[in-house]
Design an enzyme around this catalytic site. Structure first.
Site, short mmCIF file in Angstrom:
data_model
loop_
_atom_site.label_atom_id
_atom_site.label_comp_id
_atom_site.label_asym_id
_atom_site.label_seq_id
_atom_site.Cartn_x
_atom_site.Cartn_y
_atom_site.Cartn_z
N SER A 1 -20.24 -9.39 6.59
CA SER A 1 -18.82 -9.11 6.38
C SER A 1 -18.03 -9.80 7.48
CB SER A 1 -18.59 -7.60 6.43
OG SER A 1 -17.22 -7.28 6.60
N TYR B 1 -19.91 1.30 9.59
CA TYR B 1 -19.99 0.17 8.66
C TYR B 1 -19.91 -1.15 9.41
CZ TYR B 1 -18.68 -3.31 5.23
OH TYR B 1 -18.63 -4.46 4.48
#
Length: 261
Positions: A140, A153
């Site tokens: 990400s 996360y």
């Protein structure tokens, strides 16, 4: 020529589904893994009908500690060798860490970190022995900076990038490559499942198409790149920690996530 086989985790929707369609178009045998059995079997049927390729749907929950082993054993039982592993399965969360449900956070870490790494360790030995194979790990833009309100996360995605870069170096000269795909906000079910669909970052007008992300990831995978960030604006975001103090970047990141639609 021998038909190559791709294994895609988290294949029932989003970027995983886009990868499944991309590889099916290219004539690969497609192994689909996800915990959503209904969607998985429907996608397998569609791919087989539309592209005339062999598809296998394997329902498995990689958020559980035995998920990776169960998936690997299922393929071994059928004597299926994997040429390409798309380590796509992952989820997110949103909110202050001390207010999160502990069980849900631990399942996310199991899925995003432990199962991803476990699958690499299970499939890499055979790839190295054969002298060929490719692995794509889903990172990400948050792989590059801290992300308050999504602390676990973003930390999990930092792990994915670090792991990928380390193993890519280890694999030099083996014929096997590993690539991290690090997209920004993408039009998938991610924001809804992470309870972020009310935040400005989830604005549909600003989201990248999952098919576009998959195509960029595929190109990077096949060219042996260690990592790729789809989109120039996303790439600029990943450079922020190099240009500004980390504390400042962390403060800005929180401010962005706090903005509502």
């Amino acid at each position: 020529m021998k038909t190559k086989t791709v294994l895609i985790t988290g294949a029932s929707s989003g970027i995983g589904k886009a990868f499944a369609e991309l590889f099916a178009k290219l004539g690969y045998r497609v192994i689909l893994a996800s915990r959503n059995e209904e969607k998985l079997k429907e996608l397998a049927r569609q791919l087989q009908n539309h592209y005339n390729v062999s598809t296998i749907a394997i329902p498995v929950d990689l958020a559980q500690s035995n998920g990776a082993v169960l998936l690997h054993e299922r393929l071994n039982d059928q004597d299926i060798k994997i040429d390409v592993l798309i380590n796509n399965a992952g989820i997110g969360s949103f909110g202050l860490l001390h207010e999160q449900d502990v069980r849900s956070e631990l399942e996310m870490l199991q899925l995003n970190v432990q199962s991803l790494s476990h699958l690499m360790m299970l499939f890499l030995p055979d790839m190295v022995k054969r002298g060929s194979g490719r692995i794509l790990n889903m990172g990400s833009t948050t792989s590059f900076y801290a992300c308050p309100l999504s602390a676990n996360y973003s930390a999990s995605k930092a792990f994915v990038l670090s792991l990928t870069e380390s193993v890519a170096n280890e694999l030099q000269g083996t014929g096997v490559t590993v690539t991290a795909l690090c997209p920004g906000a993408t039009g998938t079910e991610f924001f809804r499942s992470a309870k972020m669909d009310g935040q400005k970052v989830a604005d549909p007008k600003a989201l990248m198409n999952p098919e576009t992300v998959a195509k960029i990831g595929y190109k990077a995978l096949m060219s042996g790149k260690t990592y790729v960030v789809p989109g120039f604006q996303n790439w600029l975001l990943t450079q922020a920690p190099r240009l500004f103090p980390r504390r400042f970047v962390t403060k800005i990141t929180r401010g962005v996530l706090e903005q509502k639609l």
